[in-house]
Motif scaffolding. Sequence first.
Motif, PDB file in Angstrom:
ATOM      1  N   TYR A 267      26.785  40.786  67.489  1.00  0.00           N
ATOM      2  CA  TYR A 267      27.580  40.064  66.495  1.00  0.00           C
ATOM      3  C   TYR A 267      28.348  41.032  65.599  1.00  0.00           C
ATOM      4  CZ  TYR A 267      28.790  37.418  62.350  1.00  0.00           C
ATOM      5  OH  TYR A 267      29.488  36.870  61.314  1.00  0.00           O
ATOM      6  N   GLU A 268      27.651  42.033  65.071  1.00  0.00           N
ATOM      7  CA  GLU A 268      28.302  42.999  64.174  1.00  0.00           C
ATOM      8  C   GLU A 268      29.384  43.799  64.910  1.00  0.00           C
ATOM      9  OE1 GLU A 268      28.185  42.895  61.089  1.00  0.00           O
ATOM     10  OE2 GLU A 268      26.363  41.782  60.696  1.00  0.00           O
ATOM     11  N   LEU A 269      29.101  44.113  66.171  1.00  0.00           N
ATOM     12  CA  LEU A 269      30.091  44.844  66.968  1.00  0.00           C
ATOM     13  C   LEU A 269      31.347  43.992  67.170  1.00  0.00           C
ATOM     14  CD1 LEU A 269      30.597  47.492  68.510  1.00  0.00           C
ATOM     15  CD2 LEU A 269      29.709  46.375  70.554  1.00  0.00           C
ATOM     16  N   ASP A 270      31.137  42.687  67.434  1.00  0.00           N
ATOM     17  CA  ASP A 270      32.284  41.776  67.588  1.00  0.00           C
ATOM     18  C   ASP A 270      33.103  41.708  66.297  1.00  0.00           C
ATOM     19  OD1 ASP A 270      31.666  41.206  70.158  1.00  0.00           O
ATOM     20  OD2 ASP A 270      30.774  39.236  69.772  1.00  0.00           O
TER      21      ASP A 270
ATOM     22  N   HIS B  53      30.541  46.487  58.486  1.00  0.00           N
ATOM     23  CA  HIS B  53      30.045  46.062  59.802  1.00  0.00           C
ATOM     24  C   HIS B  53      29.423  47.244  60.552  1.00  0.00           C
ATOM     25  CE1 HIS B  53      31.446  42.034  59.441  1.00  0.00           C
ATOM     26  NE2 HIS B  53      32.708  42.378  59.317  1.00  0.00           N
ATOM     27  N   THR B  54      30.021  48.421  60.368  1.00  0.00           N
ATOM     28  CA  THR B  54      29.488  49.622  61.025  1.00  0.00           C
ATOM     29  C   THR B  54      28.074  49.915  60.510  1.00  0.00           C
ATOM     30  OG1 THR B  54      31.748  50.466  61.182  1.00  0.00           O
ATOM     31  CG2 THR B  54      29.994  52.049  61.554  1.00  0.00           C
ATOM     32  N   ALA B  55      27.890  49.775  59.197  1.00  0.00           N
ATOM     33  CA  ALA B  55      26.569  50.038  58.606  1.00  0.00           C
ATOM     34  C   ALA B  55      25.551  48.997  59.065  1.00  0.00           C
ATOM     35  CB  ALA B  55      26.684  50.041  57.079  1.00  0.00           C
ATOM     36  N   LYS B  56      25.933  47.731  59.064  1.00  0.00           N
ATOM     37  CA  LYS B  56      25.013  46.668  59.492  1.00  0.00           C
ATOM     38  C   LYS B  56      24.648  46.855  60.956  1.00  0.00           C
ATOM     39  CE  LYS B  56      26.027  42.912  56.284  1.00  0.00           C
ATOM     40  NZ  LYS B  56      26.313  41.476  56.208  1.00  0.00           N
ATOM     41  N   LEU B  57      25.633  47.274  61.741  1.00  0.00           N
ATOM     42  CA  LEU B  57      25.423  47.504  63.168  1.00  0.00           C
ATOM     43  C   LEU B  57      24.303  48.518  63.386  1.00  0.00           C
ATOM     44  CD1 LEU B  57      26.371  47.188  66.129  1.00  0.00           C
ATOM     45  CD2 LEU B  57      28.110  48.933  65.672  1.00  0.00           C
ATOM     46  N   TRP B  58      24.271  49.550  62.561  1.00  0.00           N
ATOM     47  CA  TRP B  58      23.243  50.588  62.694  1.00  0.00           C
ATOM     48  C   TRP B  58      21.850  49.980  62.515  1.00  0.00           C
ATOM     49  CZ3 TRP B  58      22.420  55.265  64.487  1.00  0.00           C
ATOM     50  CH2 TRP B  58      21.282  55.966  64.069  1.00  0.00           C
TER      51      TRP B  58
END
Length: 184
Positions: free
Chosen positions: A91-94, A73-78
């Motif tokens: 969404y990714e942060l949630d 999720h951390t990678a997608k968030l970036w």
Amino acid sequence: MKRGILPSFAFGVLLLAGVLLFVSTSSMRQEAERLATELTHVKDSVAVLLQMVDSLKVHTPGLGEYMSTISLHTAKLWFAGQAANWKLATYELDELEETIEAAEALHARKNDIDISAVLQSVRQTQLPMIQQAIDKKSLRAFEQAYRQTLAACNGCHQTVGYEFIHIITPTREPVTNQQWKVGK
Ligand code: HEC
């Protein structure tokens, strides 16, 4: 005649006491039998529950598994942030927040460090900074908050003796089947 009444009265009382004693002991015996049966049922239920607890232990992800999900999720968030796709970033942060919360529930300790407490601190300190940047739609603020979050990830890894797990800003998309930019 009067003399005869007293012994027969006493006899009657004794008889009645005997009957009462018999009735009460037999009902006590019945009660004891009922309790014994109930106890057997309780024992059976406890055995079933213990088996369920055992299988839950096997099926519950460990801290390492949660960390892999956290990392994804951390990678997608970036990439969501880089593409200014703020809805996806939220969404990714949630998802990241939820996974961290689930990991907290493990109440893991490593090297005498309360992992849950540190995770909670990251969730309540660094993650809201990312949310603020997303709300402002500011890439600069986003990158800053993101780097501070990674510093917190690595800070914990270092403290608990896992310094060899070093998280960096991703150089490549973690998956190739998802679009980062807004629109089709
Ligand atoms: C409170 C401490 C702590 C924080 C904060 C923390 N981690 Fe971890 N992390 C650990 C521990 C402990 C392990 C080793 C877990 C295990 O396998 O038992 C680990 C393992 C990992 C792994 C290796 C998983 C694997 O199986 O390959 C990754 C990746 C990871 N963390 C990513 C992150 C990221 C990304 C963050 C921040 C968003 C983060 N961690 C924050 C403690 C932490």
